[in-house]
Design a protein around this motif. Structure first.
Motif, mmCIF file in Angstrom:
data_model
loop_
_atom_site.group_PDB
_atom_site.id
_atom_site.type_symbol
_atom_site.label_atom_id
_atom_site.label_comp_id
_atom_site.label_asym_id
_atom_site.label_seq_id
_atom_site.Cartn_x
_atom_site.Cartn_y
_atom_site.Cartn_z
ATOM 1 N N VAL A 88 1.870 -7.577 -11.700
ATOM 2 C CA VAL A 88 0.297 -7.127 -11.811
ATOM 3 C C VAL A 88 0.128 -6.546 -13.385
ATOM 4 O O VAL A 88 -1.175 -6.847 -13.609
ATOM 5 C CB VAL A 88 0.130 -6.026 -11.000
ATOM 6 N N TRP A 89 0.899 -6.261 -13.947
ATOM 7 C CA TRP A 89 0.495 -6.008 -15.693
ATOM 8 C C TRP A 89 -0.052 -7.334 -16.247
ATOM 9 O O TRP A 89 -0.961 -7.212 -16.769
ATOM 10 C CB TRP A 89 1.766 -5.360 -16.013
ATOM 11 N N THR A 90 0.693 -8.451 -15.849
ATOM 12 C CA THR A 90 0.468 -9.713 -16.561
ATOM 13 C C THR A 90 -0.894 -10.197 -15.831
ATOM 14 O O THR A 90 -1.804 -10.260 -16.420
ATOM 15 C CB THR A 90 1.518 -10.805 -16.216
ATOM 16 N N GLU A 91 -0.911 -10.219 -14.438
ATOM 17 C CA GLU A 91 -2.236 -10.645 -13.819
ATOM 18 C C GLU A 91 -3.454 -10.088 -13.935
ATOM 19 O O GLU A 91 -4.504 -10.526 -14.184
ATOM 20 C CB GLU A 91 -2.066 -10.583 -12.046
ATOM 21 N N MET A 92 -3.193 -8.574 -14.183
ATOM 22 C CA MET A 92 -4.486 -7.820 -14.428
ATOM 23 C C MET A 92 -4.818 -7.681 -15.943
ATOM 24 O O MET A 92 -5.585 -6.724 -16.231
ATOM 25 C CB MET A 92 -4.315 -6.504 -13.568
ATOM 26 N N ASN A 93 -4.045 -8.161 -16.723
ATOM 27 C CA ASN A 93 -4.506 -8.057 -18.205
ATOM 28 C C ASN A 93 -4.082 -6.687 -18.907
ATOM 29 O O ASN A 93 -5.292 -6.429 -19.461
ATOM 30 C CB ASN A 93 -5.509 -8.946 -18.678
ATOM 31 N N VAL A 94 -3.286 -6.056 -18.330
ATOM 32 C CA VAL A 94 -3.272 -4.564 -18.943
ATOM 33 C C VAL A 94 -2.833 -4.265 -20.196
ATOM 34 O O VAL A 94 -3.719 -3.615 -20.797
ATOM 35 C CB VAL A 94 -2.125 -3.764 -17.758
ATOM 36 N N TYR A 136 -5.926 2.534 -20.367
ATOM 37 C CA TYR A 136 -5.758 3.693 -19.343
ATOM 38 C C TYR A 136 -6.358 3.089 -17.721
ATOM 39 O O TYR A 136 -5.707 3.191 -16.944
ATOM 40 C CB TYR A 136 -5.856 4.977 -19.453
ATOM 41 N N PRO A 137 -7.327 2.894 -17.906
ATOM 42 C CA PRO A 137 -8.297 2.404 -16.719
ATOM 43 C C PRO A 137 -7.567 1.102 -16.113
ATOM 44 O O PRO A 137 -7.380 0.917 -14.890
ATOM 45 C CB PRO A 137 -9.765 1.882 -17.016
ATOM 46 N N ARG A 138 -7.073 0.048 -16.876
ATOM 47 C CA ARG A 138 -6.460 -1.128 -16.506
ATOM 48 C C ARG A 138 -4.900 -0.616 -15.840
ATOM 49 O O ARG A 138 -4.436 -1.377 -14.772
ATOM 50 C CB ARG A 138 -6.180 -1.995 -17.499
ATOM 51 N N VAL A 139 -4.437 0.174 -16.749
ATOM 52 C CA VAL A 139 -3.068 0.760 -16.015
ATOM 53 C C VAL A 139 -3.146 1.230 -14.732
ATOM 54 O O VAL A 139 -2.417 1.048 -13.728
ATOM 55 C CB VAL A 139 -2.569 1.943 -17.059
ATOM 56 N N ARG A 140 -4.168 2.346 -14.527
ATOM 57 C CA ARG A 140 -4.458 2.838 -13.152
ATOM 58 C C ARG A 140 -4.710 1.614 -12.193
ATOM 59 O O ARG A 140 -4.028 1.815 -11.070
ATOM 60 C CB ARG A 140 -5.528 3.731 -13.284
ATOM 61 N N GLN A 141 -5.633 0.849 -12.421
ATOM 62 C CA GLN A 141 -5.806 -0.302 -11.483
ATOM 63 C C GLN A 141 -4.424 -1.131 -10.910
ATOM 64 O O GLN A 141 -4.381 -1.407 -10.064
ATOM 65 C CB GLN A 141 -6.874 -1.206 -12.011
ATOM 66 N N ALA A 142 -3.753 -1.412 -11.994
ATOM 67 C CA ALA A 142 -2.555 -2.031 -11.755
ATOM 68 C C ALA A 142 -1.562 -1.491 -11.078
ATOM 69 O O ALA A 142 -0.941 -1.874 -10.233
ATOM 70 C CB ALA A 142 -1.945 -2.406 -13.229
ATOM 71 N N ILE A 143 -1.296 0.049 -11.221
ATOM 72 C CA ILE A 143 -0.373 0.771 -10.205
ATOM 73 C C ILE A 143 -1.178 0.882 -8.997
ATOM 74 O O ILE A 143 -0.215 0.594 -7.995
ATOM 75 C CB ILE A 143 -0.322 2.259 -10.947
#
Length: 152
Positions: A88-94, A136-143
């Motif tokens: 998900v880190w990759t897919e969501m471009n974190v 941080y917003p993308r980190v939260r979304q990925a988690i």
């Protein structure tokens, strides 16, 4: 002095001074360079590894204390990027620059083990790593996405 460390499920020998930070034993002695050096004072989280199920800042963890525990690094979480968080880190471009990301992923993995459906407050508490790029917003979304996928 020689120490036997269980890293990513394998016993490995490290010849280092007892006070050597685990970070340097991993990077310099075992050539596991996914764990990064950031601040050196256990504040930024770039050096986060899993020690017996707990996200731990390895820059301040002496190698002598690492004998008899199970250490998981980002390489042990998923050497080929197959762990759900890595996907998900990759897919969501974190990541932006990506330097802090291995520590973030390790902290997130510990969080999801303890709290399978974390709130934003849980994420903020567990994943307090510093990201200079501010993802941080993308980190939260990925988690949250990883939690959904793990539940399915």
């Amino acid at each position: 002095m020689a120490f036997t460390l269980n890293v990513n499920g394998t016993d490995m020998e490290v010849d280092a001074a007892p006070e050597t930070p685990l970070l340097w034993a991993l990077r310099d002695h075992l050539r596991l360079t996914g764990t990064k050096f950031g601040c050196g004072i256990a504040q930024c989280g770039a050096c986060t590894v899993d020690i017996d199920g707990v996200a731990t800042r390895s820059c301040q963890f002496p190698v002598e204390a690492a004998e008899g525990v199970k250490i998981t690094t980002i390489e042990g979480l998923g050497a080929e990027g197959e762990h759900v968080l890595q996907k998900v880190w990759t897919e969501m471009n974190v990541p932006q620059c990506g330097y802090c990301q291995s520590g973030m992923v390790m902290a997130a993995a510990a969080l999801l083990k303890d709290i399978p459906e974390p709130s934003d407050a849980d994420i903020d508490l567990y994943v307090d790593n510093i990201c200079r790029c501010g993802t941080y917003p993308r980190v939260r979304q990925a988690i949250h996405r990883a939690a959904e996928l793990l539940k399915a």
